[in-house]
Write a protein that holds these residues in place. Sequence first.
Motif, PDB file in Angstrom:
ATOM      1  N   ARG A 195       0.833  -1.215   0.000  1.00  0.00           N
ATOM      2  CA  ARG A 195       0.000   0.000   0.000  1.00  0.00           C
ATOM      3  C   ARG A 195       0.863   1.258   0.000  1.00  0.00           C
ATOM      4  N   ARG A 198       2.245   1.763  -3.486  1.00  0.00           N
ATOM      5  CA  ARG A 198       1.217   2.144  -4.465  1.00  0.00           C
ATOM      6  C   ARG A 198       0.774   3.591  -4.251  1.00  0.00           C
ATOM      7  N   GLN A 201       3.754   6.094  -5.132  1.00  0.00           N
ATOM      8  CA  GLN A 201       3.991   6.195  -6.570  1.00  0.00           C
ATOM      9  C   GLN A 201       2.867   6.982  -7.248  1.00  0.00           C
ATOM     10  N   SER A 202       1.635   6.769  -6.814  1.00  0.00           N
ATOM     11  CA  SER A 202       0.499   7.480  -7.394  1.00  0.00           C
ATOM     12  C   SER A 202       0.603   8.984  -7.136  1.00  0.00           C
TER      13      SER A 202
END
Length: 329
Positions: A195, A198, A201-202
């Motif tokens: 998590r 993710r 990076q987003s």
Amino acid sequence: MADAPFNILIVGQAGRLQYEAVLFAASLRHCAPGFSGQLYVAVPQPGPLWQRDPRIRNPDVLAALEELGARMVPFDSQVFGSAYPYGNKIEALQVMPEGEPFVFFDTDTLITGELADVPFDFSRPSASLRVEGSWPKPTLYGPGYDGIWRSLYDRFKLDFASSLDLSQPHEFWKRYLYFNAGYFYGACPRAFGARFLRYAQSVRDDPPAELIGQSLDPWLDQIVLPLVIHELGGGRDALPAGYLDGEVSCHYRVFPLLYARESDRVVALLHEITAPNRLKKVLKQYEPIKRMVYQRRGEKVRALFDQDNLPRREQAIRNRIKSEGFWMR
């Protein structure tokens, strides 16, 4: 006490962090004999995201870490590397044992008490609350704290309202879930890390429009850490106060700050664990430890401040040390 055995993760690499890792391991063995888990030192490997080889190659450092019971684990940097070295703590979680509770610490930390006595509930993750309102910095034309933080929770379909501390005023930074990433913990490092990676990076690659004008470097890890903790059922009140960043650990950051503001007990511990000749041989290779600890420059820094009446802002402490010519890192 903690509800399960747990492991510890720190990141070590060439340069400053390798010497801090030795100090961390020495303090852990000295102050927490009841700790029954494994200390892992995650080491990034060379690759296209690193300008220089980040591995620990100093044989004295490697021997000291082995003697102190640390287990070296390599990992490959897939997302961050030298462009954002704080991302090491995110990517390193994937090489930890799956399903085993963990606590991550920054290497610039000393363990000062028995970790086995800390009442961790790993089903409710949390992180360091020794934090100032460093992010975000709302601009004159908005959005404010509420709009910025809400956009992040909306991005990942998380419940924003339940993350708020309603005892704090609207648009005051403490109302919004925010941590220092100097330590954090959870039930499974790989689930936590997936998590964390993710979300980070987003936000890095496609930040919400509300973040225009906000700096992501070096704050990215601290921006997304609250989102991870909130999604996994944790929060600001998951760990009783007084243990980490208290009696059991000290996140000193840099040695001049340690001498300026930490307790006499922490300073005495630093001197005790750096005294053995086998560690002195290693630690004297790092200039700030050599000068601050072994050549006693730290005592001159300490004499500049009344530890019971310190400036409220860390920057004021830093500025005073720099003005006297004692700053090192």
